[in-house]
Enzyme design. Structure first.
Site, PDB file in Angstrom:
ATOM      1  CB  CYS A 117      -0.988  -0.035   1.167  1.00 20.85           C
ATOM      2  SG  CYS A 117      -2.314   1.185   0.976  1.00 20.85           S
ATOM      3  CG  HIS A 220      -3.655  -3.371   2.904  1.00 23.41           C
ATOM      4  ND1 HIS A 220      -2.629  -2.932   3.713  1.00 23.41           N
ATOM      5  CD2 HIS A 220      -4.278  -2.266   2.457  1.00 23.41           C
ATOM      6  CE1 HIS A 220      -2.641  -1.608   3.770  1.00 23.41           C
ATOM      7  NE2 HIS A 220      -3.640  -1.178   3.014  1.00 23.41           N
ATOM      8  CD  GLU A 222      -1.434  -5.833   5.269  1.00 23.88           C
ATOM      9  OE1 GLU A 222      -1.116  -6.096   4.091  1.00 23.88           O
ATOM     10  OE2 GLU A 222      -1.974  -4.749   5.590  1.00 23.88           O
TER      11      GLU A 222
END
Ligand code: MN
Length: 250
Positions: A117, A220, A222
């Site tokens: 990001c 993202h 994660e």
């Protein structure tokens, strides 16, 4: 085998839960999702503190095998030669300076970098690129890149160029990603190539073809790696590259 050590950059809040003890001081933090993904994929995560001490950052990076640039506040437009527009949100110059220094050191050492990001945006700015300070007010007919749903949910499609490292990882021309950003790459740095786009034409990922592993994604992974196979693949290949970097050092 020893795990590759992955440095993770931080964002900052004033005080936090213990603010009464140190008024006016900052706490470095990052979400545990980043370190969980690194642990799971075979790396050992460690947080890089926010500092302008270049010698410290140099010594820290000497001991790292890979770097994750995390999500966070807006990049100060000063770093890409612009004045702040009204759509600009929170900035933190100290975090900018830390990450820009880390990128410089990591690129020089050819450490694997995964930019997430804001991390993609920092990669771009560090090499001379620019950003849209605020997509909705600057890009006509952009799709919604600031989803209301949390990061675990993928909300828009991206198209991936077939001739890129990212494609060799995913082996797909189209995947679905989450989207929690209101800024994006405007002018791409000359050292990077765009690899992935949203339907509105905005760049969703870029990589540096002259380095062993420098990939930035606007989404993202994660937030989704536990269920989304592509997010997991991205972390796995980043850790694999970091293992090779560790091997070359020893
Ligand atoms: Mn997006």
């Amino acid at each position: 085998m020893m795990r590759p050590v992955i440095g993770i950059t931080c964002s900052r809040v004033v005080g936090g839960a213990w603010s009464q003890n140190s008024p006016g001081h900052f706490m470095d933090y990052t979400f545990d999702e980043y370190s969980s993904a690194v642990h799971h994929c075979g790396g050992a995560p460690i947080l890089i503190p926010t500092t302008q001490n270049h010698e410290s950052l140099q010594s820290i990076c000497e001991r790292l095998d890979g770097v994750i640039l995390t999500g966070g506040p807006d990049v100060d437009p000063h770093f890409y030669g612009e004045e702040p527009l009204s759509g600009l949100r929170e900035i933190d110059e100290a975090v900018d300076l830390t990450e820009l220094a880390v990128v410089k050191i990591a690129l020089k050492k050819d450490l694997p970098i995964l930019g997430i990001c804001r991390g993609l945006q920092v990669l771009n700015v560090s090499e001379g690129g620019t950003l849209y300070q605020d997509i909705p007010s600057q890009v006509r007919e952009s799709i919604n890149h600031l989803q209301k749903k949390d990061k675990r949910v993928n909300t828009h499609n991206v198209r991936i160029d077939g001739n890129t490292v990212l494609h060799s990882i995913f082996k797909r021309r189209k995947i679905r990603v989450n989207s929690r950003h209101h800024q994006a790459i405007k002018d791409l740095a000359s050292s990077l190539i765009a690899t992935t786009w949203a339907q509105d034409g905005l760049i969703e990922a870029a990589e540096n073809p002259s380095k062993s592993f420098v990939i930035g994604v606007q989404w993202h992974p994660e937030g989704t790696w536990e269920k989304d196979p592509f997010s997991k693949k991205l972390f796995h290949s980043f850790i694999r590259a970091s293992k090779s970097a560790a091997k070359q050092k020893s």
